[in-house]
Write a protein that holds these residues in place. Sequence first.
Motif, short mmCIF file in Angstrom:
data_model
loop_
_atom_site.label_atom_id
_atom_site.label_comp_id
_atom_site.label_asym_id
_atom_site.label_seq_id
_atom_site.Cartn_x
_atom_site.Cartn_y
_atom_site.Cartn_z
N THR A 137 0.81 -1.23 0.00
CA THR A 137 0.00 0.00 0.00
C THR A 137 0.84 1.27 0.00
OG1 THR A 137 -0.29 0.14 2.41
CG2 THR A 137 -1.90 -1.19 1.19
N GLY A 138 1.97 1.22 -0.71
CA GLY A 138 2.84 2.40 -0.76
C GLY A 138 2.49 3.36 -1.87
N TYR A 139 1.22 3.54 -2.13
CA TYR A 139 0.81 4.34 -3.29
C TYR A 139 1.30 5.79 -3.24
CZ TYR A 139 -2.23 0.39 -4.25
OH TYR A 139 -2.69 -0.87 -4.51
N HIS A 140 1.29 6.36 -2.06
CA HIS A 140 1.65 7.78 -1.96
C HIS A 140 3.04 8.03 -2.57
CE1 HIS A 140 1.55 11.85 -0.39
NE2 HIS A 140 2.82 11.65 -0.06
N ASN A 141 4.01 7.23 -2.15
CA ASN A 141 5.37 7.45 -2.66
C ASN A 141 5.54 7.00 -4.10
OD1 ASN A 141 6.06 8.61 -0.29
ND2 ASN A 141 7.35 6.95 0.44
N ILE A 142 4.73 6.06 -4.53
CA ILE A 142 4.77 5.64 -5.94
C ILE A 142 4.30 6.82 -6.81
CG2 ILE A 142 3.66 4.14 -7.66
CD1 ILE A 142 3.63 1.93 -5.43
N VAL A 143 3.22 7.43 -6.40
CA VAL A 143 2.69 8.58 -7.16
C VAL A 143 3.70 9.73 -7.12
CG1 VAL A 143 0.83 10.29 -7.29
CG2 VAL A 143 0.29 7.90 -6.76
N LYS A 144 4.27 9.93 -5.95
CA LYS A 144 5.27 10.99 -5.79
C LYS A 144 6.46 10.75 -6.73
CE LYS A 144 7.58 12.95 -1.77
NZ LYS A 144 7.78 12.70 -0.35
N ALA A 145 6.90 9.49 -6.81
CA ALA A 145 8.03 9.15 -7.68
C ALA A 145 7.69 9.41 -9.14
CB ALA A 145 8.40 7.68 -7.47
N ILE A 146 6.49 9.05 -9.54
CA ILE A 146 6.11 9.25 -10.95
C ILE A 146 5.98 10.74 -11.26
CG2 ILE A 146 4.33 8.78 -12.69
CD1 ILE A 146 3.83 6.09 -11.18
N MET A 147 5.43 11.49 -10.32
CA MET A 147 5.36 12.95 -10.51
C MET A 147 6.78 13.52 -10.65
SD MET A 147 2.19 13.91 -10.58
CE MET A 147 2.07 15.65 -10.18
N ALA A 148 7.69 13.04 -9.80
CA ALA A 148 9.08 13.53 -9.85
C ALA A 148 9.73 13.16 -11.18
CB ALA A 148 9.87 12.95 -8.68
N ALA A 149 9.45 11.95 -11.65
CA ALA A 149 10.03 11.52 -12.94
C ALA A 149 9.51 12.38 -14.08
CB ALA A 149 9.71 10.04 -13.18
N SER A 150 8.34 12.98 -13.89
CA SER A 150 7.79 13.85 -14.94
C SER A 150 8.25 15.30 -14.73
CB SER A 150 6.25 13.78 -14.94
OG SER A 150 5.73 14.48 -13.82
N GLY A 151 9.12 15.49 -13.73
CA GLY A 151 9.67 16.84 -13.49
C GLY A 151 8.74 17.71 -12.67
N GLN A 152 7.77 17.08 -11.98
CA GLN A 152 6.81 17.86 -11.19
C GLN A 152 6.87 17.39 -9.74
OE1 GLN A 152 2.95 18.43 -13.61
NE2 GLN A 152 3.47 16.27 -13.85
N GLU A 153 6.39 18.26 -8.87
CA GLU A 153 6.28 17.88 -7.47
C GLU A 153 4.82 17.61 -7.15
OE1 GLU A 153 7.99 20.46 -4.61
OE2 GLU A 153 9.89 20.56 -5.71
N MET A 154 4.58 16.83 -6.12
CA MET A 154 3.20 16.64 -5.66
C MET A 154 2.75 17.98 -5.07
SD MET A 154 2.07 13.26 -5.37
CE MET A 154 1.68 12.54 -3.79
N PRO A 155 1.48 18.33 -5.26
CA PRO A 155 1.00 19.55 -4.58
C PRO A 155 1.26 19.42 -3.08
CG PRO A 155 -0.65 18.64 -6.07
CD PRO A 155 0.47 17.67 -6.03
N ALA A 156 1.61 20.54 -2.44
CA ALA A 156 2.03 20.51 -1.03
C ALA A 156 1.03 19.80 -0.13
CB ALA A 156 2.27 21.93 -0.55
N MET A 157 -0.26 20.08 -0.31
CA MET A 157 -1.27 19.48 0.56
C MET A 157 -1.24 17.95 0.45
SD MET A 157 -3.26 21.50 2.30
CE MET A 157 -4.87 20.76 2.45
N ALA A 158 -1.16 17.47 -0.81
CA ALA A 158 -1.22 16.03 -1.03
C ALA A 158 0.05 15.35 -0.56
CB ALA A 158 -1.45 15.76 -2.51
N ALA A 159 1.14 16.11 -0.51
CA ALA A 159 2.42 15.49 -0.17
C ALA A 159 2.55 15.24 1.33
CB ALA A 159 3.56 16.38 -0.66
N GLU A 160 1.65 15.82 2.11
CA GLU A 160 1.78 15.65 3.56
C GLU A 160 1.06 14.42 4.06
OE1 GLU A 160 0.62 19.42 5.11
OE2 GLU A 160 2.38 20.35 4.22
#
Length: 160
Positions: A137-160
């Motif tokens: 259930t590590g979805y949060h960091n998986i999504v974060k990694a994919i966003m980072a690979a696309s050169g973007q950051e997770m929105p601050a609210m969602a990243a917390e």
Amino acid sequence: MKLTMKVNGREVTGEVEGRTLLVDFLRSDLRLTGTHVGCDTSQCGACTVHVNGELVKSCTMFAAEADGAEIATIEGAAAEDGTLSAIQQAFQDHHGLQCGYCTPGMVMTAASLLKENPKPTEHEVRQYLEGNICRCTGYHNIVKAIMAASGQEMPAMAAE
Ligand code: FES
Ligand code: FES
């Protein structure tokens, strides 16, 4: 039956029964064991590969159906010298894996997403991963990694 396909850029041949699944051909005949089997219901996505550039759950396809096709598996993701792809590196940097069982499928799915949509929103990433289950259930960091690979950051609210 005999078959020939190109796997990660190399031509391979094999002899399979009509009922042999592509995932079994990759794992057992070609010893490409990075493609995993995580279910018997076609739901988990651990077996995801690319067939002629399309995302395919390799447990849902007969090897014979891939005769003549170009296949990409996780073994072909890194460069010849072992340098990780940008997506693999992002998974490492953002702790996008725990046990790692789902990771090959996640990386292959992410590669397909970023090819289709180089700057996805967080929502689009989550939607695209619908067919991939992470049992840790590590979805949060998986999504974060994919966003980072696309050169973007997770929105601050969602990243917390
Ligand atoms: S092993 Fe193919 S979807 Fe689970
Ligand atoms: S990291 Fe363990 S199943 Fe996803």
